[in-house]
Design an enzyme around this catalytic site. Structure first.
Site, short mmCIF file in Angstrom:
data_model
loop_
_atom_site.label_atom_id
_atom_site.label_comp_id
_atom_site.label_asym_id
_atom_site.label_seq_id
_atom_site.Cartn_x
_atom_site.Cartn_y
_atom_site.Cartn_z
N GLU A 128 0.85 -1.21 0.00
CA GLU A 128 0.00 0.00 0.00
C GLU A 128 0.88 1.26 0.00
O GLU A 128 0.57 2.25 -0.67
CB GLU A 128 -0.91 -0.04 1.23
CG GLU A 128 -1.90 1.07 1.37
CD GLU A 128 -3.07 1.00 0.41
OE1 GLU A 128 -2.82 1.10 -0.80
OE2 GLU A 128 -4.22 0.87 0.87
N THR A 181 -3.83 9.08 -4.50
CA THR A 181 -3.91 9.22 -3.04
C THR A 181 -2.80 10.14 -2.53
O THR A 181 -3.05 11.00 -1.67
CB THR A 181 -3.81 7.83 -2.37
OG1 THR A 181 -4.94 7.07 -2.79
CG2 THR A 181 -3.82 7.93 -0.86
N1 HSE Z 1 -7.12 7.09 4.38
C1 HSE Z 1 -6.53 7.16 3.09
C2 HSE Z 1 -6.66 8.58 2.57
C3 HSE Z 1 -7.24 6.21 2.18
O1 HSE Z 1 -7.77 9.10 2.60
O2 HSE Z 1 -5.67 9.16 2.15
C4 HSE Z 1 -6.73 6.21 0.79
O3 HSE Z 1 -7.51 5.35 0.00
#
Ligand code: HSE
Length: 306
Positions: A128, A181
Site C-alpha cells: 500500500e 492518493t
Molecule cells: N485514508 C486514506 C486517505 C485512504 O484518505 O488518504 C486512501 O484510500
C-alpha cells in the site's frame, strides 16, 4: 494446495469522520487473483489484465506485499501471481489495497495459514505504501477482516473489528477520473483547530456506538467530516450535488470514498439504496464524465476463495 483463486474486494476508507482509521468492505466489486506455488524461488508476476501495471514484483503493489511476507516466511519454493484487475487504480475504492491484501491472503493460504489477519495487514501495508507514499491500513483492514474495521494504531498495528448493522447498504459512484492518493494527501493541512477536532472525534465515537447499537439515526448524524472533506471535495466534480441529492433521497450519509474520486452513500435497506442509486446516477448521466455506480451489501467476510 498448490493453487488458489480469490476475489479481493473493493473497500471504502475514512467513512467521512474516520480519516485513516475507519473502513468497510464492499461486495459487488473487486479484483480476482490466481496464485500458484512454483519450484523456482521468489515472487513472479506472470499476468496482469484490466489495467497497465508493472510486472516487476518490487514495483508492483501486490508484488511488494507478497515479497514482505515471502521474505519473512522464507519457504524453499516460490509463487506466481496472476492479477485480473477490475478496480481502476486511483478510484478511491481501495484498488491498491485489493492487490496488496489479495496477494498476502492467497500466499498465506498456500503456506497453510501461518499468519493471522493483523500480520497479513502489516505485510500488505508495504505494498500500500508503494501506491500512496505512506503506510495506512484503513482499506487493507476491511479487505482482510471484512465488515467495518477501525485501525486503533499502526505501531504496533491494532485493528478492531466493528459490527455491521444488518440492513445497511452502500451506493458508490465512481467518476472515471483519477485522483492519486499521494496528491489528495498532499493538499491536507497538517494542523486542525481544537473546535474541529472535538466535532470529529465526537462523530467517530458516535459512529462506532451507532454500529454497535444498530442505531441508524445516530449513524446518520455521525457521518460528517469537518476536517478532510472540505479540502478534497474540490477535486471531485459535482460532489456537492451528489451529496445533497443522496441525502434528499434518504441516504443516511454521503462522503468521499477514501481519497476519491468515488463517492459513497450509506442507506438503510435495499429500497432506500435503490432510490439513492437512481438519483445519483441521474446527476452524473447529465455530465460528460463517464462513471460506474454500484450498490452493495456490506461484505462481512472480506477476501473470498473462489
Ligand atoms: N485514508 C486514506 C486517505 C485512504 O484518505 O488518504 C486512501 O484510500
Amino acid at each position: 494446495m498448490n493453487q488458489i483463486k480469490i476475489f479481493s474486494p473493493a473497500t471504502v476508507a475514512n467513512v467521512s469522520c474516520g480519516f485513516d482509521v475507519l473502513g468497510f468492505c464492499l461486495d459487488s466489486v473487486g479484483d480476482e487473483m490466481i496464485i500458484k506455488k512454483t519450484s523456482q524461488k521468489g515472487i513472479n508476476i506472470s499476468r496482469i489484465e484490466g489495467y497497465e501495471l508493472p510486472f516487476e514484483a518490487e514495483n508492483n503493489v501486490a508484488g511488494v506485499s507478497a515479497l514482505a511476507l515471502y521474505n519473512d516466511a522464507n519457504p524453499d519454493f516460490g509463487f506466481d501471481i496472476e492479477i485480473y484487475k477490475k478496480i481502476k487504480p486511483g478510484s478511491g475504492i481501495g484498488s491498491s489495497s485489493a492487490s496488496a491484501a489479495g496477494s498476502v491472503f492467497a500466499i498465506n493460504e498456500l503456506l497453510g495459514k501461518p499468519y493471522n489477519k493483523t500480520q497479513l495487514t502489516n505485510f500488505a501495508m508495504k505494498g500500500e505504501a508503494l501506491a500512496s507514499l505512506c503506510e495506512h491500513a484503513d482499506n487493507l483492514a476491511p479487505a482482510l477482516f471484512g465488515g467495518f474495521t477501525l485501525v486503533k494504531s499502526l505501531s504496533p498495528l491494532q485493528i478492531l473489528e466493528l459490527p455491521t448493522p444488518k440492513n445497511l447498504f452502500a451506493v458508490v459512484i465512481h467518476p472515471q477520473i483519477e485522483i492519486k492518493t499521494s496528491e489528495a494527501r498532499a493538499i491536507l493541512p497538517q494542523d486542525v483547530s481544537l473546535k474541529k477536532a472535538i466535532t470529529q472525534w465526537s462523530n467517530v465515537g458516535s459512529f462506532v456506538h451507532a454500529l454497535h447499537t444498530e442505531n441508524y439515526k445516530l449513524l446518520s448524524e455521525s457521518l460528517i467530516d469537518v476536517i478532510v472533506e472540505p479540502h478534497r471535495s474540490k477535486l471531485i466534480p459535482h460532489f456537492e450535488d451528489v451529496k445533497q441529492t443522496a441525502i434528499n433521497h434518504g441516504a443516511l450519509g454521503c462522503g468521499i470514498s477514501g481519497s476519491g474520486p468515488s463517492i459513497f452513500s450509506l442507506c438503510e435497506g435495499k429500497e432506500s439504496a435503490k432510490k439513492v442509486h437512481d438519483a445519483i446516477q441521474n446527476i452524473y448521466s447529465q455530465t460528460t464524465i463517464d462513471f460506474e455506480i454500484y450498490t452493495s451489501k456490506i461484505n462481512t467476510e472480506g477476501i473470498k476463495i473462489l
